[in-house]
Design a protein around this motif. Structure first.
Motif, PDB file in Angstrom:
ATOM      1  N   MET A   1       8.158 -16.738   1.674  1.00 45.40           N
ATOM      2  CA  MET A   1       7.180 -15.649   1.759  1.00 45.40           C
ATOM      3  C   MET A   1       6.445 -15.737   3.098  1.00 45.40           C
ATOM      4  SD  MET A   1       3.954 -14.761  -0.777  1.00 45.40           S
ATOM      5  CE  MET A   1       5.008 -14.678  -2.225  1.00 45.40           C
ATOM      6  N   SER A   2       6.350 -14.629   3.799  1.00 44.19           N
ATOM      7  CA  SER A   2       5.712 -14.614   5.112  1.00 44.19           C
ATOM      8  C   SER A   2       4.204 -14.827   4.994  1.00 44.19           C
ATOM      9  CB  SER A   2       5.982 -13.279   5.810  1.00 44.19           C
ATOM     10  OG  SER A   2       5.309 -12.224   5.141  1.00 44.19           O
ATOM     11  N   LEU A   3       3.586 -15.222   6.119  1.00 41.93           N
ATOM     12  CA  LEU A   3       2.138 -15.429   6.144  1.00 41.93           C
ATOM     13  C   LEU A   3       1.412 -14.130   5.825  1.00 41.93           C
ATOM     14  CD1 LEU A   3      -0.371 -17.125   6.731  1.00 41.93           C
ATOM     15  CD2 LEU A   3      -0.090 -16.567   9.164  1.00 41.93           C
ATOM     16  N   ARG A   4       1.904 -13.023   6.368  1.00 43.32           N
ATOM     17  CA  ARG A   4       1.259 -11.728   6.105  1.00 43.32           C
ATOM     18  C   ARG A   4       1.227 -11.422   4.618  1.00 43.32           C
ATOM     19  NH1 ARG A   4       3.579  -6.844   8.558  1.00 43.32           N
ATOM     20  NH2 ARG A   4       5.571  -7.779   8.013  1.00 43.32           N
ATOM     21  N   LEU A   5       2.343 -11.679   3.945  1.00 42.07           N
ATOM     22  CA  LEU A   5       2.430 -11.375   2.515  1.00 42.07           C
ATOM     23  C   LEU A   5       1.552 -12.317   1.706  1.00 42.07           C
ATOM     24  CD1 LEU A   5       3.811  -9.295   0.796  1.00 42.07           C
ATOM     25  CD2 LEU A   5       5.753 -10.837   0.502  1.00 42.07           C
ATOM     26  N   ARG A   6       1.487 -13.602   2.111  1.00 46.08           N
ATOM     27  CA  ARG A   6       0.630 -14.554   1.404  1.00 46.08           C
ATOM     28  C   ARG A   6      -0.844 -14.159   1.526  1.00 46.08           C
ATOM     29  NH1 ARG A   6       3.909 -18.488   3.919  1.00 46.08           N
ATOM     30  NH2 ARG A   6       2.183 -19.135   5.260  1.00 46.08           N
ATOM     31  N   VAL A   7      -1.221 -13.737   2.723  1.00 46.81           N
ATOM     32  CA  VAL A   7      -2.606 -13.314   2.937  1.00 46.81           C
ATOM     33  C   VAL A   7      -2.904 -12.047   2.138  1.00 46.81           C
ATOM     34  CG1 VAL A   7      -4.212 -12.401   4.656  1.00 46.81           C
ATOM     35  CG2 VAL A   7      -2.830 -14.407   5.200  1.00 46.81           C
ATOM     36  N   ALA A   8      -1.935 -11.130   2.096  1.00 41.97           N
ATOM     37  CA  ALA A   8      -2.119  -9.897   1.330  1.00 41.97           C
ATOM     38  C   ALA A   8      -2.320 -10.202  -0.153  1.00 41.97           C
ATOM     39  CB  ALA A   8      -0.920  -8.967   1.533  1.00 41.97           C
ATOM     40  N   PHE A   9      -1.526 -11.132  -0.698  1.00 41.72           N
ATOM     41  CA  PHE A   9      -1.689 -11.534  -2.094  1.00 41.72           C
ATOM     42  C   PHE A   9      -3.045 -12.219  -2.293  1.00 41.72           C
ATOM     43  CE2 PHE A   9       2.981 -11.185  -2.936  1.00 41.72           C
ATOM     44  CZ  PHE A   9       2.886 -10.496  -4.142  1.00 41.72           C
ATOM     45  N   GLY A  10      -3.437 -13.023  -1.314  1.00 44.83           N
ATOM     46  CA  GLY A  10      -4.729 -13.710  -1.403  1.00 44.83           C
ATOM     47  C   GLY A  10      -5.892 -12.740  -1.504  1.00 44.83           C
ATOM     48  N   SER A  11      -5.762 -11.581  -0.860  1.00 43.65           N
ATOM     49  CA  SER A  11      -6.830 -10.583  -0.891  1.00 43.65           C
ATOM     50  C   SER A  11      -7.094 -10.084  -2.306  1.00 43.65           C
ATOM     51  CB  SER A  11      -6.471  -9.396   0.012  1.00 43.65           C
ATOM     52  OG  SER A  11      -6.541  -9.760   1.368  1.00 43.65           O
ATOM     53  N   ILE A  12      -6.035 -10.003  -3.113  1.00 42.89           N
ATOM     54  CA  ILE A  12      -6.213  -9.542  -4.495  1.00 42.89           C
ATOM     55  C   ILE A  12      -7.065 -10.535  -5.273  1.00 42.89           C
ATOM     56  CG2 ILE A  12      -5.041  -8.950  -6.643  1.00 42.89           C
ATOM     57  CD1 ILE A  12      -2.631  -8.083  -5.004  1.00 42.89           C
TER      58      ILE A  12
ATOM     59  N   VAL B   1     -10.352 -13.923   8.057  1.00 37.58           N
ATOM     60  CA  VAL B   1      -8.946 -14.323   7.893  1.00 37.58           C
ATOM     61  C   VAL B   1      -8.032 -13.099   8.026  1.00 37.58           C
ATOM     62  CG1 VAL B   1      -7.237 -15.240   6.277  1.00 37.58           C
ATOM     63  CG2 VAL B   1      -9.490 -16.320   6.464  1.00 37.58           C
ATOM     64  N   LEU B   2      -8.390 -12.008   7.357  1.00 37.57           N
ATOM     65  CA  LEU B   2      -7.567 -10.797   7.386  1.00 37.57           C
ATOM     66  C   LEU B   2      -7.447 -10.232   8.800  1.00 37.57           C
ATOM     67  CD1 LEU B   2      -8.790  -8.937   4.171  1.00 37.57           C
ATOM     68  CD2 LEU B   2      -6.474  -9.790   4.598  1.00 37.57           C
ATOM     69  N   LEU B   3      -8.565 -10.157   9.516  1.00 32.92           N
ATOM     70  CA  LEU B   3      -8.542  -9.602  10.871  1.00 32.92           C
ATOM     71  C   LEU B   3      -7.758 -10.501  11.824  1.00 32.92           C
ATOM     72  CD1 LEU B   3     -12.219  -8.309  11.155  1.00 32.92           C
ATOM     73  CD2 LEU B   3     -10.145  -6.925  10.999  1.00 32.92           C
ATOM     74  N   ARG B   4      -7.918 -11.798  11.676  1.00 34.32           N
ATOM     75  CA  ARG B   4      -7.219 -12.742  12.553  1.00 34.32           C
ATOM     76  C   ARG B   4      -5.706 -12.666  12.340  1.00 34.32           C
ATOM     77  NH1 ARG B   4      -8.618 -17.242  15.494  1.00 34.32           N
ATOM     78  NH2 ARG B   4      -7.012 -18.836  15.743  1.00 34.32           N
ATOM     79  N   VAL B   5      -5.281 -12.731  11.082  1.00 33.06           N
ATOM     80  CA  VAL B   5      -3.845 -12.673  10.768  1.00 33.06           C
ATOM     81  C   VAL B   5      -3.292 -11.283  11.055  1.00 33.06           C
ATOM     82  CG1 VAL B   5      -2.123 -12.878   8.936  1.00 33.06           C
ATOM     83  CG2 VAL B   5      -4.027 -14.496   9.042  1.00 33.06           C
ATOM     84  N   GLY B   6      -4.054 -10.250  10.681  1.00 33.13           N
ATOM     85  CA  GLY B   6      -3.588  -8.877  10.885  1.00 33.13           C
ATOM     86  C   GLY B   6      -3.372  -8.549  12.350  1.00 33.13           C
TER      87      GLY B   6
ATOM     88  N   PRO C   1      -1.183  -3.272  10.499  1.00 29.02           N
ATOM     89  CA  PRO C   1      -2.246  -2.275  10.282  1.00 29.02           C
ATOM     90  C   PRO C   1      -2.877  -2.374   8.899  1.00 29.02           C
ATOM     91  CG  PRO C   1      -0.315  -1.252  11.278  1.00 29.02           C
ATOM     92  CD  PRO C   1       0.095  -2.642  10.883  1.00 29.02           C
ATOM     93  N   ALA C   2      -2.074  -2.686   7.881  1.00 27.30           N
ATOM     94  CA  ALA C   2      -2.604  -2.756   6.519  1.00 27.30           C
ATOM     95  C   ALA C   2      -3.620  -3.890   6.384  1.00 27.30           C
ATOM     96  CB  ALA C   2      -1.463  -2.941   5.521  1.00 27.30           C
ATOM     97  N   LEU C   3      -3.307  -5.074   6.946  1.00 27.28           N
ATOM     98  CA  LEU C   3      -4.235  -6.202   6.858  1.00 27.28           C
ATOM     99  C   LEU C   3      -5.483  -5.958   7.698  1.00 27.28           C
ATOM    100  CD1 LEU C   3      -1.906  -9.350   6.938  1.00 27.28           C
ATOM    101  CD2 LEU C   3      -2.874  -8.157   4.965  1.00 27.28           C
TER     102      LEU C   3
END
Length: 295
Positions: free
Chosen positions: A1-12, A129-134, A140-142
């Motif tokens: 799983m990519s870092l972007r996807l892990r961070v996206a799941f973490g947001s939930i 975290v979201l802005l840094r990774v995004g 754009p979504a992050l």
């Protein structure tokens, strides 16, 4: 799983935890301003779910039906987030209006205010975290999710100060006024998110600074060519599409011209990760003779 996807799941997960904290704070105080703050967090959770779907879809490799990839899927999610933010703002305005006529006594609860403050701190850390990774992964979504959370932090702190002042002074009307301010701030954030996303869907060109860097790299690494012209760029999520015409001497071999193109593509790719460069090579006698001069 990519870092972007892990961070996206973490947001939930973060969104659900913050939602519970803010709702508890509202129940302890009865403040419509804190209720509005909690309502905005419902949008955070919904937008995080949309971001997960978009990041997952955008991560899929290019295929025969989508030869340029799926990166634009993130813009659709960002637009959806913007729409949900606007709907949340409308709900906040409704709650604020009802609050103007509500005579229910508010409860002074240091615990409630403290819990809401803790929720704001959690949101602030996760927004970073979201802005840094995004931004580092050009998502754009992050980034949209991070900007929304950052706005949530600012409004939460403002609400905390205002509610504390209201409880001390007894001015009940401040509660609804604060909720209205939160709603306006949320509405503005939604507009900004939608505007940026639409720019991406409309194939907006790279910034002037990025285009200047591209021109400089063509000039610095195009030794052997004569000039370049008709530079065009467009942004699609993480990818910057670049194409231009490269003028070479009419008697230059295809192999030599190909080597020049490789050098330029490698230079641009190193400076702009994810860039996809298309170069049209043309002989000197068929060129426009206007554009980037190769040193």
């Amino acid at each position: 799983m990519s870092l972007r996807l892990r961070v996206a799941f973490g947001s939930i997960g973060v969104g659900l935890a913050v939602l519970v904290l803010k709702y508890v704070a509202y129940r302890l105080t009865g403040s419509v301003a804190l209720y509005s703050d909690a309502l905005e967090t419902v949008v955070n959770v919904a937008s995080s779910i949309a971001a997960v779907i978009a990041v997952w879809f955008a991560s899929k490799p290019a295929d025969s039906n989508h030869p340029y990839g799926h990166d634009k899927a993130e813009y659709f999610a960002a637009v959806l987030v913007g729409v949900m933010i606007v709907l949340a703002a409308i709900s906040i305005f409704r709650a604020a209006w009802i609050g103007f006529f509500d005579k229910t006594e508010l409860i002074y609860s240091p615990l409630g205010l403290g819990i809401n403050g803790l929720a704001a701190i959690i949101n602030g850390i996760w927004a970073y975290v979201l802005l840094r990774v995004g931004r580092s992964h050009r998502s754009p979504a992050l980034v949209a999710d991070g900007k929304h959370l950052l706005t949530d932090v600012v409004t939460s702190l403002g609400v905390l100060v205002g509610v504390g002042l209201m409880l001390v002074t007894g001015w009940r009307v401040l509660d609804s006024l604060l909720a209205m301010v939160v709603g306006l701030n949320v509405l503005w954030t939604g507009w900004e998110v939608v505007k940026e996303s639409i720019s991406g869907l409309m194939d907006e060109a790279a910034s002037a600074d990025v285009q200047d860097r591209i021109r400089q790299m063509i000039s610095d690494h195009g030794e052997g060519a004569l000039e370049a012209h008709d530079l065009r760029t467009r942004i699609a999520g993480r990818v910057t599409f670049i194409d231009f015409h490269l003028v070479v001497p009419g008697d230059m071999s295809v192999d030599t011209a190909h080597d020049i193109c490789d050098r330029i593509e490698q230079a641009i790719g190193g400076a702009l990760p994810g860039a996809r460069v298309t170069i049209h090579v043309e002989p000197e006698h068929k060129a426009k003779h206007s554009g980037i001069v190769v040193l």
